[in-house]
Scaffold this motif. Structure first.
Motif, PDB file in Angstrom:
ATOM      1  N   TRP A 148       0.930  -1.173  -0.058  1.00 45.57           N
ATOM      2  CA  TRP A 148       0.123  -0.052   0.110  1.00 45.57           C
ATOM      3  C   TRP A 148       0.922   1.330   0.047  1.00 45.57           C
ATOM      4  O   TRP A 148       2.169   1.010   0.465  1.00 45.57           O
ATOM      5  CB  TRP A 148      -0.841   0.185   1.134  1.00 45.57           C
ATOM      6  CG  TRP A 148      -1.818  -1.082   1.390  1.00 45.57           C
ATOM      7  CD1 TRP A 148      -1.713  -2.203   2.202  1.00 45.57           C
ATOM      8  CD2 TRP A 148      -2.915  -1.724   0.293  1.00 45.57           C
ATOM      9  NE1 TRP A 148      -2.566  -3.222   1.977  1.00 45.57           N
ATOM     10  CE2 TRP A 148      -3.297  -2.659   0.847  1.00 45.57           C
ATOM     11  CE3 TRP A 148      -3.379  -0.774  -0.577  1.00 45.57           C
ATOM     12  CZ2 TRP A 148      -4.530  -3.329   0.168  1.00 45.57           C
ATOM     13  CZ3 TRP A 148      -4.398  -1.276  -1.333  1.00 45.57           C
ATOM     14  CH2 TRP A 148      -5.084  -2.532  -0.902  1.00 45.57           C
ATOM     15  N   SER A 149       0.255   2.411  -0.366  1.00 46.06           N
ATOM     16  CA  SER A 149       1.180   3.551  -0.506  1.00 46.06           C
ATOM     17  C   SER A 149       1.590   4.311   1.179  1.00 46.06           C
ATOM     18  O   SER A 149       0.854   3.747   1.970  1.00 46.06           O
ATOM     19  CB  SER A 149       0.386   4.739  -1.290  1.00 46.06           C
ATOM     20  OG  SER A 149      -0.757   5.061  -0.378  1.00 46.06           O
ATOM     21  N   ASP A 150       2.464   4.980   1.047  1.00 52.44           N
ATOM     22  CA  ASP A 150       2.693   5.487   2.405  1.00 52.44           C
ATOM     23  C   ASP A 150       1.720   6.259   2.855  1.00 52.44           C
ATOM     24  O   ASP A 150       1.273   6.031   4.040  1.00 52.44           O
ATOM     25  CB  ASP A 150       4.100   6.496   2.157  1.00 52.44           C
ATOM     26  CG  ASP A 150       5.314   5.814   1.735  1.00 52.44           C
ATOM     27  OD1 ASP A 150       5.508   4.505   2.099  1.00 52.44           O
ATOM     28  OD2 ASP A 150       6.111   6.412   1.520  1.00 52.44           O
ATOM     29  N   TRP A 151       0.891   7.149   2.182  1.00 56.46           N
ATOM     30  CA  TRP A 151      -0.249   7.638   2.807  1.00 56.46           C
ATOM     31  C   TRP A 151      -1.202   6.599   3.288  1.00 56.46           C
ATOM     32  O   TRP A 151      -1.891   6.814   4.406  1.00 56.46           O
ATOM     33  CB  TRP A 151      -1.081   8.444   1.745  1.00 56.46           C
ATOM     34  CG  TRP A 151      -2.130   9.192   2.221  1.00 56.46           C
ATOM     35  CD1 TRP A 151      -2.399  10.514   2.567  1.00 56.46           C
ATOM     36  CD2 TRP A 151      -3.759   8.769   2.356  1.00 56.46           C
ATOM     37  NE1 TRP A 151      -3.472  10.731   3.028  1.00 56.46           N
ATOM     38  CE2 TRP A 151      -4.421   9.771   2.800  1.00 56.46           C
ATOM     39  CE3 TRP A 151      -4.255   7.754   1.704  1.00 56.46           C
ATOM     40  CZ2 TRP A 151      -5.596   9.893   2.866  1.00 56.46           C
ATOM     41  CZ3 TRP A 151      -5.526   7.258   2.116  1.00 56.46           C
ATOM     42  CH2 TRP A 151      -6.245   8.398   2.521  1.00 56.46           C
ATOM     43  N   GLN A 152      -1.720   5.645   2.578  1.00 54.62           N
ATOM     44  CA  GLN A 152      -2.523   4.661   2.961  1.00 54.62           C
ATOM     45  C   GLN A 152      -2.116   3.972   4.340  1.00 54.62           C
ATOM     46  O   GLN A 152      -2.868   3.818   5.180  1.00 54.62           O
ATOM     47  CB  GLN A 152      -2.564   3.599   1.973  1.00 54.62           C
ATOM     48  CG  GLN A 152      -3.647   4.085   0.794  1.00 54.62           C
ATOM     49  CD  GLN A 152      -3.542   3.178  -0.312  1.00 54.62           C
ATOM     50  OE1 GLN A 152      -2.619   2.534  -0.891  1.00 54.62           O
ATOM     51  NE2 GLN A 152      -4.763   2.776  -0.954  1.00 54.62           N
ATOM     52  N   GLU A 153      -0.726   3.480   4.505  1.00 56.17           N
ATOM     53  CA  GLU A 153      -0.195   3.068   5.875  1.00 56.17           C
ATOM     54  C   GLU A 153      -0.297   3.977   6.845  1.00 56.17           C
ATOM     55  O   GLU A 153      -0.729   3.706   8.001  1.00 56.17           O
ATOM     56  CB  GLU A 153       1.312   2.768   5.344  1.00 56.17           C
ATOM     57  CG  GLU A 153       1.622   1.670   4.469  1.00 56.17           C
ATOM     58  CD  GLU A 153       1.030   0.168   4.748  1.00 56.17           C
ATOM     59  OE1 GLU A 153       0.847   0.090   5.874  1.00 56.17           O
ATOM     60  OE2 GLU A 153       1.588  -0.767   4.131  1.00 56.17           O
ATOM     61  N   GLU A 154      -0.152   5.307   6.690  1.00 55.75           N
ATOM     62  CA  GLU A 154      -0.090   6.016   7.737  1.00 55.75           C
ATOM     63  C   GLU A 154      -1.481   6.453   8.024  1.00 55.75           C
ATOM     64  O   GLU A 154      -1.709   6.555   9.524  1.00 55.75           O
ATOM     65  CB  GLU A 154       0.475   7.624   6.939  1.00 55.75           C
ATOM     66  CG  GLU A 154       0.724   8.477   8.189  1.00 55.75           C
ATOM     67  CD  GLU A 154       1.527   9.759   7.601  1.00 55.75           C
ATOM     68  OE1 GLU A 154       1.172  10.944   8.218  1.00 55.75           O
ATOM     69  OE2 GLU A 154       2.221   9.481   6.828  1.00 55.75           O
ATOM     70  N   ASP A 155      -2.467   6.696   7.020  1.00 52.32           N
ATOM     71  CA  ASP A 155      -3.676   6.606   7.282  1.00 52.32           C
ATOM     72  C   ASP A 155      -4.471   5.664   8.268  1.00 52.32           C
ATOM     73  O   ASP A 155      -5.167   5.909   9.121  1.00 52.32           O
ATOM     74  CB  ASP A 155      -4.669   7.103   6.115  1.00 52.32           C
ATOM     75  CG  ASP A 155      -5.957   7.419   6.297  1.00 52.32           C
ATOM     76  OD1 ASP A 155      -6.312   8.412   6.803  1.00 52.32           O
ATOM     77  OD2 ASP A 155      -6.881   6.354   5.781  1.00 52.32           O
ATOM     78  N   ALA A 209      -2.851   3.688  10.316  1.00 53.45           N
ATOM     79  CA  ALA A 209      -2.091   3.586  11.571  1.00 53.45           C
ATOM     80  C   ALA A 209      -2.643   4.760  12.307  1.00 53.45           C
ATOM     81  O   ALA A 209      -2.939   4.639  13.395  1.00 53.45           O
ATOM     82  CB  ALA A 209      -0.623   3.996  11.289  1.00 53.45           C
ATOM     83  N   SER A 210      -2.954   5.980  11.825  1.00 49.11           N
ATOM     84  CA  SER A 210      -3.436   7.284  12.633  1.00 49.11           C
ATOM     85  C   SER A 210      -5.058   7.243  12.690  1.00 49.11           C
ATOM     86  O   SER A 210      -5.368   7.798  13.678  1.00 49.11           O
ATOM     87  CB  SER A 210      -2.969   8.313  11.953  1.00 49.11           C
ATOM     88  OG  SER A 210      -3.378   8.564  10.783  1.00 49.11           O
ATOM     89  N   GLY A 211      -5.644   6.498  11.552  1.00 45.00           N
ATOM     90  CA  GLY A 211      -7.009   6.677  11.651  1.00 45.00           C
ATOM     91  C   GLY A 211      -7.669   6.229  12.992  1.00 45.00           C
ATOM     92  O   GLY A 211      -8.621   6.991  13.743  1.00 45.00           O
ATOM     93  N   ASP A 212      -7.262   5.122  13.656  1.00 49.90           N
ATOM     94  CA  ASP A 212      -7.976   4.780  14.862  1.00 49.90           C
ATOM     95  C   ASP A 212      -7.519   5.580  15.845  1.00 49.90           C
ATOM     96  O   ASP A 212      -8.321   5.963  16.801  1.00 49.90           O
ATOM     97  CB  ASP A 212      -7.370   3.179  15.145  1.00 49.90           C
ATOM     98  CG  ASP A 212      -8.357   2.180  14.128  1.00 49.90           C
ATOM     99  OD1 ASP A 212      -9.135   2.914  13.616  1.00 49.90           O
ATOM    100  OD2 ASP A 212      -7.814   1.214  14.020  1.00 49.90           O
ATOM    101  N   LEU A 213      -6.160   6.148  15.886  1.00 46.57           N
ATOM    102  CA  LEU A 213      -5.657   6.972  17.118  1.00 46.57           C
ATOM    103  C   LEU A 213      -6.788   8.269  17.161  1.00 46.57           C
ATOM    104  O   LEU A 213      -7.025   8.517  18.364  1.00 46.57           O
ATOM    105  CB  LEU A 213      -4.319   7.116  16.818  1.00 46.57           C
ATOM    106  CG  LEU A 213      -3.396   6.299  17.261  1.00 46.57           C
ATOM    107  CD1 LEU A 213      -1.916   6.502  16.821  1.00 46.57           C
ATOM    108  CD2 LEU A 213      -3.462   5.717  18.769  1.00 46.57           C
TER     109      LEU A 213
END
Lengths: 80, 947
Positions: free
Chosen positions: B922-929, B931-935
């Motif tokens: 997955w793209s960096d944006w998708q990975e980061e999104d 990871a941060s989404g639930d937080l």
């Protein structure tokens, strides 16, 4: 807003109005920007214009100069 | 309110001025010619027994239950297939027909299980009703007929079951699928007692069925039955309301048990849909009570803090205090709001009032900014008003239908069924779209011309069509001379006749063959009533407004305006996007599209509201975000929109949101935007409030409260609470009072009231002294602006160009089962049809890149990168790829850019230069999104609040 973006938007407007037959192009550009651009945006583009207006198409420049001459916000500071 | 059922006249009612007089059971009656004996009887209150007939379908004459006697006629004709005649004498109830009907019923019942008491249709079964009406007391043939009990019920569809054992083979489902929906997914297989309804696939889910529910609606027994009815039982009360999905605005009856929805039934009285529905409105309403609903107000100091549940008063006080603090620190213009196209007119009106009168600026905008704002600009410039010209039923009189940049079968399916009905009869079809949309070739329909243009060349194509019309002498001169400004026309005609607009020149930029352009133009100009229907494929371009004006030019030049069957018709995306625009959601306009700088208009609003209003246009959504990124725009109240997913260049949007000091999100769910919010006002669904929606044909329809708001307040009450905390005095006890204020301030709504809406069912604006019943078709004798204005529409290629680095063009769109950013539909069983967004790519482009169907591919643009699974598709042309934007995890708008329409700032979603290549991650944006989404969504619940 970035001057680059405002210049692009002003040029787009000028490109449309330069082909219209029944209106002075500069006036049409000025009226459109007065109708749809918030004073914040107008102040920014006036500041850019005063600084030389790099990137502005001739009709965009003419329209903005015409508008600046009659727009009260032209005399307000950018940060207002 | 008790359970209401709409009357069934057995066959469609006819209209017309030629009347026929006949006698039915000794009573004289007059009906329009063409009416069936059955419908004539039903109109005077006599229900002739029937099974295969229903008034949404043409008569079929198979069940033989509706037999009558007619003086001078031999035998006992079927009343459903017999048209009335002058002087006809009909007897609906004689011993002869009664005996025949009982005999027919005996045969039906011998083949039908007698499990009525445990049957899901008990009390709502026409077979049961007819057995009672004909006086069935005995079945001489026993109950041993072929009952197909060995065939298991098909419950593959998530919303309804198909049980052959209950089927009486009346063909109503088959005919509904053909005549009403136009999909032709069903047929009757076999003969005699072996006859069965078949799907042409392994089961309903595996067939061509689009789950519109027309077959379920038509079924007179429990053969096709909603799973919700099977699970919950029959409804006990109902409320008439309006669908909250797309801009078609279908009328529905919410059928309830207490405060629980049992089913949504399309209303025949709904003038937008006339009894039809789609899979979203009919079945996908479960989101309204989904466990993810947030029902308590919440606040937090920083977006990285967990949410803290508070009372409404605390939330209002906190939000108001923050907004006033921000204005104190950064200025009056440092805050704004976004109204919702999913909320009611009244709620939208309140939000813009709050901004103008409460915030003290005009920083209010709506999602139409990113969809149909060019429609408003283009149609207002050329015709004088910012809306489509026709009612939906107008399409039944069209001879040539021009569909541009729209995909009606997916995005506006109920209107598409009307359109398909007309196309099956005789109308010609021209499709202008880079993709081969479903309408291009579907059951008994094939487009006469498909102008598969390169994305970004709409204006070149519309100019080329006009060029053919001008240069080949196909202009409707009488119309132009009488209705349009001749000076403008002549300037335009000279421009359009230039060589650069000739099909031969346009072929080079658009990729569409000269012969196709010429043939399409000739057909549109000479084929009779020509109607243009268009969508976001027109507006979401750097020349979106120019293209709208180009279509208006074409319609004026060919005289296709001002009567039924013609017109320029935007297919609006969200349920109330027309209404949101009408209500003054744009930063430069009050309700009714009047500029804020107009002194007389402003005086009127200032007089009624008792405050001074700014004469300057406010910031549009993209401008607000730009200003936020610059650090000058600090507070935003967002009602029912999800800009972090729906707006272009996601990373720019989220940078802006992160820079703000107070973002207030009012929504049903913690959507993507709420990750960046500091205050959350829980929203209310359309089932939980009163109000009105306005659909794409300017039709204002009532939304009625079917259950209490889950969070305690309807959305309009929430805005009132927030306004009060800000010190504004807004006093309304009911949304009808807000509509009264809208009517008092808006000339096109002057005649609208809840009382009139209740009386007429719905009203198309303008509704005022000149048009007290509303206005189905605009510009009938003159344009709103007086003379129609031709505009020069010079083609200017977008700055978004393909390059060696980004050699493909990405364009985006929607799919039938999903709605917009998916927050609603993905909380329903509709996910069974679409569990992820995929990238459609032509086989040539795929092969060049070693991409196989199903591969994960990276899509890169100058804005960002995401990864999606590839689907090799013959719908695409080489050089163009396509995806939907329904899933947040896809991040489709991470790739789209900040380029926009020259006049309105509507983003250019439809043209993004990209590269596509295989990837294994997955793209960096998708990975980061992820990871941060639930937080960013953690809720710190109080012990008692968790229960």
């Amino acid at each position: 807003m970035s001057a680059v973006k405002l210049v692009r938007m002003a040029n787009q407007i000028a490109i449309f109005f330069r082909t219209q037959p029944d209106e002075a192009g500069a006036t049409a550009v000025a009226d459109h920007i007065k109708s749809f651009w918030n004073p914040v945006m107008r102040r920014e583009i006036y500041a850019h214009l005063r600084a030389g207006g790099e990137g502005l198409e001739p009709l965009a420049r003419a329209g903005l100069e015409a508008l600046m001459a009659r727009d009260p916000v032209a005399h307000e500071s950018v940060t207002k | 309110m008790s359970l209401s059922r709409e009357k069934d006249f057995g066959t469609p009612l006819r209209t017309g001025s030629t009347m026929v007089t006949l006698s039915i059971d000794g009573v004289q009656t007059r009906v329009p010619a063409g009416t069936s004996v059955m419908a004539a009887a039903a109109k005077m209150g006599t229900q002739i027994p029937k099974l295969c007939a229903t008034d949404t379908l043409e008569a079929f004459g198979s069940c033989r239950l509706c037999l009558v006697e007619i003086e001078g006629r031999r035998g006992t004709p079927a009343s459903c297939t017999t048209p009335v005649e002058d002087g006809m004498v009909v007897r609906t109830q004689t011993k002869r027909v009664a005996d025949l009907r009982r005999g027919v019923m005996e045969l039906y019942i011998s083949d039908h299980p007698l499990d009525c008491l445990t049957c899901s249709a008990n009390g709502d079964c026409e077979l049961q009703d007819m057995a009672g009406v004909v006086g069935l007391r005995d079945v001489r043939y026993g109950q041993d007929g072929e009952q197909h009990r060995t065939i298991a019920a098909d419950d593959s569809n998530p919303y309804f079951t198909f049980d052959s054992s209950k089927c009486i083979v009346c063909s109503r489902c088959v005919r509904a699928c053909e005549d009403v929906q136009g999909t032709f997914a069903l047929t009757i297989d076999g003969r005699g007692l072996g006859s069965l309804v078949a799907t042409g696939g392994p089961d309903f889910l595996g067939s061509e069925c689009v789950s519109c529910g027309a077959c379920v609606q038509a079924c007179p027994t429990a053969t096709l039955n909603e799973k919700s009815i099977i699970e919950m039982g029959a409804p006990t009360r109902s409320i008439d309301t309006t669908c909250a999905y797309c801009g078609v605005g279908c009328g529905f009856r919410a059928e309830m048990q207490g405060d629980k929805v049992v089913r949504m039934v399309p209303s025949k009285a709904g003038k937008a849909n006339e009894g039809h529905s789609c899979v979203k409105g009919r079945f996908a309403w479960g989101y309204a009570t989904h466990k993810d609903r947030i029902t308590k107000p919440m606040v937090r100091a920083k977006i990285t803090d967990p949410w803290r549940e508070v009372t409404w008063d605390e939330a209002f006080a906190h939000a108001a205090s923050e907004f006033r603090r921000i204005q104190g620190a950064y200025g009056v213009d440092s805050i704004g709001a976004i109204t919702s196209s999913r909320c009611t007119n009244e709620e939208t009106f309140l939000v813009q009032k709050l901004v103008r009168a409460g915030f003290g600026n005009n920083n209010v905008d709506t999602c139409a900014r990113v969809c149909h704002s060019p429609t408003g600009y283009g149609l207002k410039t050329t015709f004088g008003t910012s809306a489509g010209t026709q009612d939906f039923k107008s399409v039944a009189l069209s001879d040539v239908i021009l569909v541009i940049g729209a995909n009606p079968t997916d995005a506006h399916p109920v209107f598409a069924s009307r359109m398909k009905k007309r196309l099956r009869k005789s109308a010609k079809l021209i499709v202008i779209d880079p993709r081969r949309i479903d309408l291009f070739r579907t059951a008994h329909i094939e487009a006469d011309h498909h102008l598969a243009l390169k994305p970004g060349t709409n204006v070149a194509i519309i100019n080329a069509l006009a060029h053919v019309i001008i240069t080949e002498g196909l202009v409707n001169e009488a119309f132009v001379r009488e209705r349009c400004d001749l000076g403008d026309f002549e300037s335009w005609a000279r421009f359009i006749a230039r060589d650069e607009n000739a099909p031969e020149a346009v072929e080079k930029v658009s990729g569409v063959a000269t012969s196709e352009i010429r043939a399409a133009a000739r057909l549109f100009a000479t084929g009779g009533n020509g109607a243009i229907y268009y969508g976001l494929g027109v507006t979401e371009h750097s020349q979106g407004s120019t293209m709208v004006m180009g279509m208006a030019n074409l319609a004026m030049a060919t005289g296709n305006l001002g009567r039924a069957g013609v017109g320029v018709n935007p297919l609006r995306g969200q349920n109330n996007v027309q209404g949101a625009c009408d209500m003054g959601s744009f930063p430069h306009e009050f309700s009714g599209y009047r500029h804020v700088s107009d002194d007389a208009t402003r005086d009127m609003f200032e007089g009624l509201w008792g405050v001074s209003l700014s004469p300057e246009p406010g910031l549009r959504i993209p401008n607000m975000l730009d200003e936020a990124v610059e650090g000058r725009f600090k507070g935003l109240y967002i009602q029912g929109e999800d800009i972090a997913q729906s707006d272009p260049d996601t990373q720019h949007v989220t940078r802006g949101l992160r820079n703000m000091e107070c973002v207030i999100v009012q929504d049903l769910f913690l959507n993507e935007t709420a990750k960046y919010a500091h205050v959350f006002f829980p929203g209310s669904s359309f089932l939980e409030k009163d109000g009105t929606f306005t659909n794409a044909e300017r039709r204002i329809s009532r939304v009625r409260k079917a259950m209490a708001p889950q969070a305690g307040l309807a959305d309009w009450e929430t805005t009132l609470g927030f306004a009060k905390a800000l010190g504004c005095v807004f006093s309304y006890a009911h949304p009808s009072q807000i509509m009264d204020e809208i009517a008092a301030l808006t000339p096109t709504f002057a005649g609208v009231s809840y009382a009139k809406l209740d009386e007429l069912g719905s009203i198309q604006w303008p509704c005022n002294d000149s048009a007290p019943q509303g206005t189905p078709i605009m510009h009938v004798e003159r344009f709103v602006r007086g003379k129609g204005k031709f505009m020069i529409t010079d083609f200017v290629p977008t700055d978004e160009r393909t390059t060696q680095r980004f050699p493909l063009i990405l364009t985006t769109g929607r799919i039938l089962s999903q709605y917009n950013v998916g927050v609603q539909t993905q909380r329903t069983a509709n996910t069974i049809w679409h569990d992820e967004d995929v990238l459609e790519i032509h086989a040539f482009d795929a092969e060049n890149r070693g991409i196989r169907d199903g591969d994960l591919v990276a899509i890169q643009s100058r804005s960002g990168e995401v990864a999606l699974h590839a689907r090799i598709s013959e719908r695409m042309q080489p050089g163009v790829v396509y995806t939907t934007f329904h899933h947040a995890k896809s991040g489709a708008n991470v790739i789209t850019t900040d380029y926009s329409d020259w006049a309105t700032n509507c983003p250019e979603y439809k043209v993004t230069a990209v590269q596509v290549q295989r990837t294994n991650r997955w793209s960096d944006w998708q990975e980061e999104d992820r990871a941060s989404g639930d937080l960013l969504r953690i809720i710190e619940r109080k012990a008692d609040a968790a229960e």
